[in-house]
Design an enzyme around this catalytic site. Structure first.
Site, short mmCIF file in Angstrom:
data_model
loop_
_atom_site.label_atom_id
_atom_site.label_comp_id
_atom_site.label_asym_id
_atom_site.label_seq_id
_atom_site.Cartn_x
_atom_site.Cartn_y
_atom_site.Cartn_z
N ASP A 153 -5.36 2.95 -3.71
CA ASP A 153 -6.62 2.87 -2.99
C ASP A 153 -6.84 4.05 -2.07
OD1 ASP A 153 -4.76 2.12 -1.07
OD2 ASP A 153 -5.92 0.41 -0.32
N ARG A 154 -5.79 4.83 -1.79
CA ARG A 154 -5.93 6.01 -0.93
C ARG A 154 -5.87 7.28 -1.77
NH1 ARG A 154 -3.21 4.84 4.91
NH2 ARG A 154 -3.60 2.61 4.95
N SER A 204 0.81 -1.22 0.00
CA SER A 204 0.00 0.00 0.00
C SER A 204 0.84 1.27 0.00
CB SER A 204 -0.98 -0.03 1.18
OG SER A 204 -1.90 1.03 1.09
N HIS A 205 0.76 2.03 1.07
CA HIS A 205 1.43 3.32 1.16
C HIS A 205 2.84 3.22 1.72
CE1 HIS A 205 -0.55 2.29 4.88
NE2 HIS A 205 0.23 3.12 5.54
N ASP A 255 -1.74 6.77 -3.25
CA ASP A 255 -0.66 6.00 -2.64
C ASP A 255 -0.17 4.95 -3.62
OD1 ASP A 255 -2.88 4.33 -2.54
OD2 ASP A 255 -2.32 3.42 -0.64
N LYS A 261 -11.34 0.39 -0.88
CA LYS A 261 -11.32 1.84 -1.02
C LYS A 261 -10.72 2.17 -2.37
CE LYS A 261 -7.36 1.95 2.21
NZ LYS A 261 -7.66 0.83 3.11
N ASP A 264 -0.67 1.71 -4.18
CA ASP A 264 -1.59 0.81 -4.88
C ASP A 264 -2.89 1.49 -5.28
OD1 ASP A 264 -2.47 0.97 -2.21
OD2 ASP A 264 -3.37 -1.02 -2.29
#
Length: 626
Positions: free
Chosen positions: A347-348, A167-168, A343, A443, A345
């Protein structure tokens, strides 16, 4: 003479190819002289299955978003193999044998090697086909969309996915890697599955792999068909963006957004932080919506995210923050009207106006308040809304005003997914820059950006070419005037000693046994604050399946609606991350314009001293303030 060993349904394809080559040289007899194409079941086995002995590794417990460790840990012999086999063993046979699974991710370092390993293990475990995004790239939201929406040429549908992302978190040889499994609804595996995966990792003795299966070229779109002991096995490399773009076009009015981006009064900037969102940004914002390519920052996906930290906040999205005029720099141009970041991937998301930051808690509340009018997908109304417990109560107030079902859930998107599958929730969000809806079960950062652009397009439909635009800041301040403002901040203490972090949390829980004693302490720190009227550890009973999630964060709730929340995060790769959330609600519209830091200073002081943060962690300041 050359012999092609193939399968019946690929015979015609090879014959057509040969005929095409023959036509090019103009000699029909070549097909008889040079090639014999035949289907031979006895020679169909092109790979074999090996059973490899192994031993368990400690600590392979998936967190809220899968298993995350340093790359060097994942590169230990058998480390990834153990987790993948433990996942296959946790799934029912029908989700593995003869099934279709997706394997892709954000493209971070070690992804390409991991994809080849998972393909070989999938073949050995009886999976029928593996879908891979071109170059191994699929955003986490796109994986969810592919599981839910994509139909193969043979009518196949995916039953799940291995998503390769941290992710982030940073990427690179010395940084983080991660893996998680999503189910057939497109959402993260529920706790029953992740718990079983973890139990399997503690007792695993062997894994299965097709070691002689050749590496697949994942840079080229097409189907590679092989044979094994259980029959045919296909690897389908497909365009990473098409399915997701098609879904977005079914949700939003792209024509109205296109007009907004074409307006001479409107300027736009999007920063992918060298994550996978860059591939989607070029396709959606430039090719579909007509934005100038110069509007895109850092939109070339890189294995190490360009050496940066792909976390869309005011600390790590530095270039975007400077361009949007939120800090003093030598940047001479007028800031854009709208800015956003993603981010690793995708999703944010972070939403910015000109010299203006929109908190994630406000963002989801504003999207919910405007969705029915501005976004075609929601024109029939919202089923309900939900937020994670640490997220501010801004969404609660909107739900009350609009008479919507409202849910407060633990951190973790899987809790929203249950509500969505039951038809109880349309829009949801987390304070950690995560926003989404029931179009998928993750998300979705680009969805959130398109939602904001839709709101801006709707509010400016009559003044795109002349007159003053309704800006991001205008929309937020109007929202505060209507619903009140939730002053909010989050302090992150990253890579804290895990033992010290647990001791701090235990201390806060023990402190809750006597509210009079707690109030005596807080009054000694700041006498101007109201009393704490409730203190607990958040516990959630899922209204859909009645499952209970305990120890989801320590809360101190004040008489005026203010809150202090302390929580250990499960998204780091080593050590522990303590998150402190501080919130104050202001209904008086004459005070909603106050400086956020000024409004929150008294609560910040109480939170740090009440928790003995520095004493437990040795940290005099947080790593990140949002």
């Amino acid at each position: 003479m050359f012999t092609f060993i193939t399968t019946e349904n690929h015979l015609t394809r090879i014959q057509k190819y040969i005929k095409a080559q023959v036509c090019l040289v103009g000699n029909q007899n070549l097909i008889e002289l040079l090639f014999q194409v035949r289907y031979d079941r006895t020679k169909m086995v092109l790979f074999t299955v090996s059973k490899v002995e192994t031993t368990p590794f400690d600590g392979q417990k998936p967190g809220t978003s899968g298993l995350r460790k340093k790359v060097k840990v994942f590169m230990y012999p058998n480390y990834l193999h153990n987790f993948v086999q433990s996942t296959f063993n946790a799934l029912s046979d029908d989700k593995v044998k003869g099934a279709t699974i997706v394997v892709s991710g954000d493209g971070r370092y070690f992804s390409k090697e991991a994809i080849q390993i998972i393909i070989k293990m999938a073949a050995a475990n009886g999976v029928r086909r593996v879908w891979v995004g071109q170059n191994g790239l699929l955003s986490t939201p796109a994986v969810s969309a592919v599981i839910r929406e994509r139909v193969g040429a043979d009518g196949s549908k995916a039953s799940g996915a291995f998503i390769l992302t941290a992710s982030h978190n940073p990427g690179g040889p010395h940084e983080d890697f991660g893996i998680k499994y999503n189910m057939e609804n497109g959402g993260p595996a529920p706790e029953a599955i992740t718990d079983q995966i973890y139990e399997n990792t503690k007792t695993i003795k062997e894994y299965f792999i097709a070691e002689d299966l050749p590496d697949v070229d994942i840079s080229t779109i097409g189907v590679t068909s092989l044979g094994g002991p259980e029959g045919e096995f296909d690897i389908d490399v497909f365009d990473s963006t098409s399915d997701y773009v098609k879904l977005m076009k079914s949700i939003f009015d792209f024509e109205s957004i296109r007009k907004l981006l074409a307006s001479p009064n409107f300027t736009f900037c999007y920063d992918a932080l060298h994550g996978v969102a860059g591939a989607y940004a070029k396709r959606i914002f430039v090719e579909e919506l007509g934005a100038h390519e110069s509007s895109l920052l850092n939109c070339t996906p890189k294995e190490d995210f360009g050496g940066g930290h792909p976390d869309p906040n005011l600390t790590y999205a530095k270039e975007l923050v400077e361009r949007m005029g939120l800090v003093k720099t030598n940047y001479q141009d007028e800031p854009p009207e709208f800015g956003a970041a993603a981010d690793g991937d995708a999703d944010r998301n972070m939403i910015l106006g000109k010299r203006f930051f929109v908190t994630p808690s406000d963002s989801v509340a504003i999207i919910a308040a405007n969705a029915v009018q501005a976004i075609p997908y929601f024109s029939a109304g919202l089923k309900g809304v939900a937020r994670s417990m640490p997220t501010s109560a801004a969404l609660d107030v909107v739900a009350k005003h609009l008479n919507l079902k409202f849910f407060e859930v633990p951190t973790g998107w899987k809790f929203f997914g249950n509500l969505m599958d039951a038809g109880l929730c349309s829009i949801c969000g987390e304070e950690s820059f995560g926003t989404g809806s029931d179009h998928i079960r993750e998300k979705d950062g680009i969805w959130a950006v398109l939602a904001w652009l839709s709101i801006l397009a709707f509010r400016n439909s009559d003044n795109l070419n002349e007159g003053k635009l309704v800006t991001v800041e205008d929309i937020v301040r109007e929202h505060w005037a209507t619903y009140g403002r939730h002053f909010y901040t989050r302090y992150d203490y990253e890579n804290v000693d895990a033992g010290a972090a647990k001791e701090l949390m235990a201390y806060l829980v023990n402190l809750q046994s006597s509210l009079p004693d707690v109030n005596k302490i807080t009054k000694g720190i700041r006498s101007d604050l109201p009393d704490i009227v409730q203190a607990d550890e958040f516990e959630y009973k899922d209204p859909v399946d009645d499952s209970i999630s305990k120890h989801q964060g320590v809360r101190y709730l004040f008489e005026d609606g203010s809150r202090l929340v302390f929580r250990l995060s499960g998204t780091g790769s080593e050590g522990a991350t303590i998150r402190l959330y501080i919130e104050q609600y202001e209904k008086d519209s004459s005070k909603t314009g106050r400086d956020s830091q000024e409004a929150l200073d008294p609560l910040v002081e109480v939170a740090l001293k009440l928790s003995k943060m520095e004493e437990f962690t040795g940290r005099s300041a947080p790593t990140v303030i949002t």
